[in-house]
Design a protein around this motif. Structure first.
Motif, PDB file in Angstrom:
ATOM      1  N   GLY A   2       0.803  -1.208   0.000  1.00 15.30           N
ATOM      2  CA  GLY A   2       0.000   0.000   0.000  1.00 15.30           C
ATOM      3  C   GLY A   2       0.839   1.263   0.000  1.00 15.30           C
ATOM      4  O   GLY A   2       0.508   2.250  -0.660  1.00 15.30           O
ATOM      5  N   VAL A   3       1.973   1.246   0.728  1.00 14.86           N
ATOM      6  CA  VAL A   3       2.822   2.427   0.789  1.00 14.86           C
ATOM      7  C   VAL A   3       3.492   2.666  -0.558  1.00 14.86           C
ATOM      8  O   VAL A   3       3.609   3.807  -1.012  1.00 14.86           O
ATOM      9  CB  VAL A   3       3.874   2.272   1.920  1.00 14.86           C
ATOM     10  N   VAL A   7       3.205   6.060  -2.756  1.00 12.84           N
ATOM     11  CA  VAL A   7       4.402   6.807  -3.166  1.00 12.84           C
ATOM     12  C   VAL A   7       4.399   6.983  -4.679  1.00 12.84           C
ATOM     13  O   VAL A   7       4.688   8.071  -5.189  1.00 12.84           O
ATOM     14  CB  VAL A   7       5.690   6.107  -2.677  1.00 12.84           C
ATOM     15  N   PHE A   8       4.065   5.937  -5.409  1.00 14.02           N
ATOM     16  CA  PHE A   8       3.984   6.033  -6.873  1.00 14.02           C
ATOM     17  C   PHE A   8       2.938   7.063  -7.297  1.00 14.02           C
ATOM     18  O   PHE A   8       3.193   7.894  -8.179  1.00 14.02           O
ATOM     19  CB  PHE A   8       3.660   4.665  -7.481  1.00 14.02           C
ATOM     20  N   ARG A   9       1.767   7.031  -6.656  1.00 13.30           N
ATOM     21  CA  ARG A   9       0.724   7.986  -6.996  1.00 13.30           C
ATOM     22  C   ARG A   9       1.154   9.410  -6.691  1.00 13.30           C
ATOM     23  O   ARG A   9       0.900  10.324  -7.476  1.00 13.30           O
ATOM     24  CB  ARG A   9      -0.566   7.657  -6.248  1.00 13.30           C
ATOM     25  N   LEU A  14       2.772  14.699  -8.700  1.00 11.52           N
ATOM     26  CA  LEU A  14       3.689  15.841  -8.706  1.00 11.52           C
ATOM     27  C   LEU A  14       4.427  15.989 -10.028  1.00 11.52           C
ATOM     28  O   LEU A  14       4.702  17.099 -10.467  1.00 11.52           O
ATOM     29  CB  LEU A  14       4.702  15.709  -7.564  1.00 11.52           C
ATOM     30  N   THR A  15       4.761  14.873 -10.654  1.00 12.66           N
ATOM     31  CA  THR A  15       5.550  14.916 -11.885  1.00 12.66           C
ATOM     32  C   THR A  15       4.735  15.392 -13.081  1.00 12.66           C
ATOM     33  O   THR A  15       5.227  16.175 -13.899  1.00 12.66           O
ATOM     34  CB  THR A  15       6.132  13.523 -12.179  1.00 12.66           C
ATOM     35  N   PHE A  16       3.516  14.951 -13.201  1.00 10.38           N
ATOM     36  CA  PHE A  16       2.721  15.287 -14.376  1.00 10.38           C
ATOM     37  C   PHE A  16       2.505  16.795 -14.530  1.00 10.38           C
ATOM     38  O   PHE A  16       2.798  17.340 -15.607  1.00 10.38           O
ATOM     39  CB  PHE A  16       1.375  14.542 -14.334  1.00 10.38           C
ATOM     40  N   PRO A  17       2.045  17.531 -13.525  1.00 12.03           N
ATOM     41  CA  PRO A  17       1.855  18.979 -13.718  1.00 12.03           C
ATOM     42  C   PRO A  17       3.165  19.717 -13.962  1.00 12.03           C
ATOM     43  O   PRO A  17       3.211  20.640 -14.779  1.00 12.03           O
ATOM     44  CB  PRO A  17       1.217  19.454 -12.424  1.00 12.03           C
ATOM     45  N   VAL A  18       4.223  19.303 -13.267  1.00 12.20           N
ATOM     46  CA  VAL A  18       5.515  19.958 -13.476  1.00 12.20           C
ATOM     47  C   VAL A  18       6.004  19.702 -14.895  1.00 12.20           C
ATOM     48  O   VAL A  18       6.497  20.617 -15.567  1.00 12.20           O
ATOM     49  CB  VAL A  18       6.545  19.474 -12.428  1.00 12.20           C
ATOM     50  N   ALA A  19       5.861  18.492 -15.381  1.00 17.86           N
ATOM     51  CA  ALA A  19       6.284  18.175 -16.748  1.00 17.86           C
ATOM     52  C   ALA A  19       5.456  18.959 -17.767  1.00 17.86           C
ATOM     53  O   ALA A  19       6.003  19.488 -18.742  1.00 17.86           O
ATOM     54  CB  ALA A  19       6.157  16.679 -17.000  1.00 17.86           C
TER      55      ALA A  19
END
Length: 69
Positions: A2-3, A7-9, A14-19
Motif C-alpha cells: 500500500g505504501v 508513493v507512486f501515486r 507531482l511529476t505530471f503537472p511539473v512536466a
C-alpha cells in the motif's frame, strides 16, 4: 504494498503537472508554433494596411477637432 502504491501515486501527481508546465513553457515551441500561426493569421501586408487605416482615422479625428475648435 500500500505504501509503494501511494508513493507512486504521489510521484505521478507531482511529476505530471511539473512536466506539462515545463513542456508548455519551452521557448522553441512558442517561437515555432505560436508566432508562425500569428504570421499566418496576420501577414505583414495586412499589418501595413491596418497601420495605414489607423493613420487615416487619426488624421480624420484631428481634422474634426480642428474644425470644432
Amino acid at each position: 504494498m500500500g505504501v509503494k502504491v501511494e508513493v507512486f501515486r504521489m510521484i505521478l501527481y507531482l511529476t505530471f503537472p511539473v512536466a506539462m508546465f515545463w513542456i508548455s513553457n519551452q521557448a522553441e515551441w512558442f517561437e515555432n508554433d505560436v508566432i508562425q500561426c500569428k504570421r499566418e493569421l496576420w501577414p505583414p501586408d495586412k499589418r501595413q494596411e491596418l497601420e495605414e487605416f489607423k493613420e487615416r482615422i487619426r488624421k480624420q479625428r484631428e481634422e474634426r477637432l480642428l474644425r470644432a475648435a
